[in-house]
Design a protein around this motif. Sequence first.
Motif, PDB file in Angstrom:
ATOM      1  N   GLN A 180      36.668  -4.610  11.616  1.00 40.36           N
ATOM      2  CA  GLN A 180      35.589  -4.461  12.584  1.00 40.36           C
ATOM      3  C   GLN A 180      34.277  -4.243  11.841  1.00 40.36           C
ATOM      4  OE1 GLN A 180      37.442  -0.225  13.747  1.00 40.36           O
ATOM      5  NE2 GLN A 180      35.601  -0.673  14.886  1.00 40.36           N
ATOM      6  N   GLY A 181      33.207  -4.805  12.398  1.00 42.94           N
ATOM      7  CA  GLY A 181      31.934  -4.742  11.703  1.00 42.94           C
ATOM      8  C   GLY A 181      31.379  -3.351  11.559  1.00 42.94           C
ATOM      9  N   ASN A 182      31.617  -2.505  12.560  1.00 41.73           N
ATOM     10  CA  ASN A 182      31.065  -1.157  12.541  1.00 41.73           C
ATOM     11  C   ASN A 182      31.966  -0.268  13.376  1.00 41.73           C
ATOM     12  OD1 ASN A 182      29.480   1.212  13.058  1.00 41.73           O
ATOM     13  ND2 ASN A 182      27.639   0.063  12.550  1.00 41.73           N
ATOM     14  N   VAL A 183      32.413   0.835  12.800  1.00 41.68           N
ATOM     15  CA  VAL A 183      33.350   1.710  13.506  1.00 41.68           C
ATOM     16  C   VAL A 183      32.713   2.394  14.710  1.00 41.68           C
ATOM     17  CG1 VAL A 183      34.794   2.139  11.491  1.00 41.68           C
ATOM     18  CG2 VAL A 183      32.823   3.617  11.924  1.00 41.68           C
ATOM     19  N   ALA A 184      31.389   2.299  14.842  1.00 37.54           N
ATOM     20  CA  ALA A 184      30.731   2.884  16.006  1.00 37.54           C
ATOM     21  C   ALA A 184      31.067   2.127  17.288  1.00 37.54           C
ATOM     22  CB  ALA A 184      29.217   2.905  15.796  1.00 37.54           C
ATOM     23  N   TYR A 185      31.521   0.877  17.151  1.00 29.43           N
ATOM     24  CA  TYR A 185      31.805   0.046  18.318  1.00 29.43           C
ATOM     25  C   TYR A 185      33.314  -0.034  18.543  1.00 29.43           C
ATOM     26  CZ  TYR A 185      26.925  -1.283  17.885  1.00 29.43           C
ATOM     27  OH  TYR A 185      25.550  -1.248  17.819  1.00 29.43           O
ATOM     28  N   GLN A 186      33.885   1.080  18.970  1.00 33.98           N
ATOM     29  CA  GLN A 186      35.327   1.150  19.163  1.00 33.98           C
ATOM     30  C   GLN A 186      35.787   0.528  20.478  1.00 33.98           C
ATOM     31  OE1 GLN A 186      37.602   2.214  17.047  1.00 33.98           O
ATOM     32  NE2 GLN A 186      36.169   2.855  15.471  1.00 33.98           N
ATOM     33  N   ASP A 187      34.908   0.497  21.473  1.00 33.87           N
ATOM     34  CA  ASP A 187      35.339   0.059  22.800  1.00 33.87           C
ATOM     35  C   ASP A 187      35.768  -1.402  22.815  1.00 33.87           C
ATOM     36  OD1 ASP A 187      34.878   2.571  23.740  1.00 33.87           O
ATOM     37  OD2 ASP A 187      32.926   2.129  24.647  1.00 33.87           O
ATOM     38  N   VAL A 188      35.117  -2.242  22.018  1.00 34.17           N
ATOM     39  CA  VAL A 188      35.521  -3.649  21.938  1.00 34.17           C
ATOM     40  C   VAL A 188      36.930  -3.744  21.350  1.00 34.17           C
ATOM     41  CG1 VAL A 188      35.054  -5.872  20.838  1.00 34.17           C
ATOM     42  CG2 VAL A 188      33.181  -4.541  21.796  1.00 34.17           C
ATOM     43  N   VAL A 189      37.197  -2.970  20.318  1.00 37.97           N
ATOM     44  CA  VAL A 189      38.527  -2.957  19.712  1.00 37.97           C
ATOM     45  C   VAL A 189      39.561  -2.495  20.734  1.00 37.97           C
ATOM     46  CG1 VAL A 189      39.965  -1.967  17.895  1.00 37.97           C
ATOM     47  CG2 VAL A 189      37.584  -2.558  17.406  1.00 37.97           C
ATOM     48  N   ASP A 190      39.265  -1.409  21.431  1.00 34.82           N
ATOM     49  CA  ASP A 190      40.208  -0.881  22.419  1.00 34.82           C
ATOM     50  C   ASP A 190      40.492  -1.901  23.524  1.00 34.82           C
ATOM     51  OD1 ASP A 190      40.302   1.511  21.036  1.00 34.82           O
ATOM     52  OD2 ASP A 190      38.771   2.471  22.263  1.00 34.82           O
ATOM     53  N   ARG A 191      39.480  -2.639  23.896  1.00 40.60           N
ATOM     54  CA  ARG A 191      39.625  -3.607  24.987  1.00 40.60           C
ATOM     55  C   ARG A 191      40.492  -4.806  24.570  1.00 40.60           C
ATOM     56  NH1 ARG A 191      40.567  -7.483  27.259  1.00 40.60           N
ATOM     57  NH2 ARG A 191      39.423  -8.670  28.845  1.00 40.60           N
ATOM     58  N   TYR A 192      40.315  -5.291  23.357  1.00 40.11           N
ATOM     59  CA  TYR A 192      40.926  -6.565  22.974  1.00 40.11           C
ATOM     60  C   TYR A 192      42.109  -6.454  22.017  1.00 40.11           C
ATOM     61  CZ  TYR A 192      37.052  -9.156  25.102  1.00 40.11           C
ATOM     62  OH  TYR A 192      36.155  -9.696  25.987  1.00 40.11           O
ATOM     63  N   LEU A 193      42.261  -5.338  21.317  1.00 42.09           N
ATOM     64  CA  LEU A 193      43.287  -5.258  20.276  1.00 42.09           C
ATOM     65  C   LEU A 193      44.704  -5.533  20.777  1.00 42.09           C
ATOM     66  CD1 LEU A 193      44.223  -4.686  17.392  1.00 42.09           C
ATOM     67  CD2 LEU A 193      44.187  -2.240  17.943  1.00 42.09           C
TER      68      LEU A 193
END
Length: 236
Positions: free
Chosen positions: A129-142
């Motif tokens: 992930q490009g930046n760990v501050a943006y966790q919600d995108v990871v949570d949504r799609y992982l």
Amino acid sequence: MNILITNDDGIDSPGLRKLAEAAGRFGRVWIVAPDGQRSATSHCYTWKESVRVWPVEYPVEGVTAWACDRQPADCVRLGIFSLLPEKPDYVLAGINSGYNISHDIQYSATVGAVMEGALWGIHSIAFSQGNVAYQDVVDRYLPELLEECMKRPLEKSQVWNVNFPCCEPADCKGVQWDCRVSADAYYEDSYVEESSRDGVRTFRLAMGRNWKGSPGTDLAAVTGNYISVGKVTNIG
């Protein structure tokens, strides 16, 4: 299924925990991960010195974990040949803090780890992930991406390479499959001289990036707020 997971940010990385939690839906999870930071060590492994591993009480139910004092590729080799009761069905690496796209792949120990899995004929997937501050995108799609990458076939010596963009979920445009590895001019690195004394000069790397990639590449995908998913081919 047995799923072996490693990373290059260290066994205490929150990205590793997130990946382990997601993988637990699909089988038994085994972690062999470095005891500290090992970024940019590529596909390096240890062959003239001993490698130490020790059990770790991991904060995810059902996960068996070991820490290792060497490289991510060592972790994968130990998992495959010595620690797991049988050959794993999948090797996963990540979730790395920082992109592994374009020229980064050449140096990435996250990608190097899954290349090791592919070398031994195991379906392998890298996540960054490009930046760990943006966790919600990871949570949504992982969860759905992990399942899809596990299902979709790979040819010999290939791995899946997944990169999550730096944006909020509302700004994420979805998943862009089959992204090519960007060959555009990406690095703008330089070395800054810090000191010179008695003929010894000391330099520090100053990293820079060109955030413009050709259409259809991993670089263009993440800068356009898409999740980049593509295949990377190892030798052999």
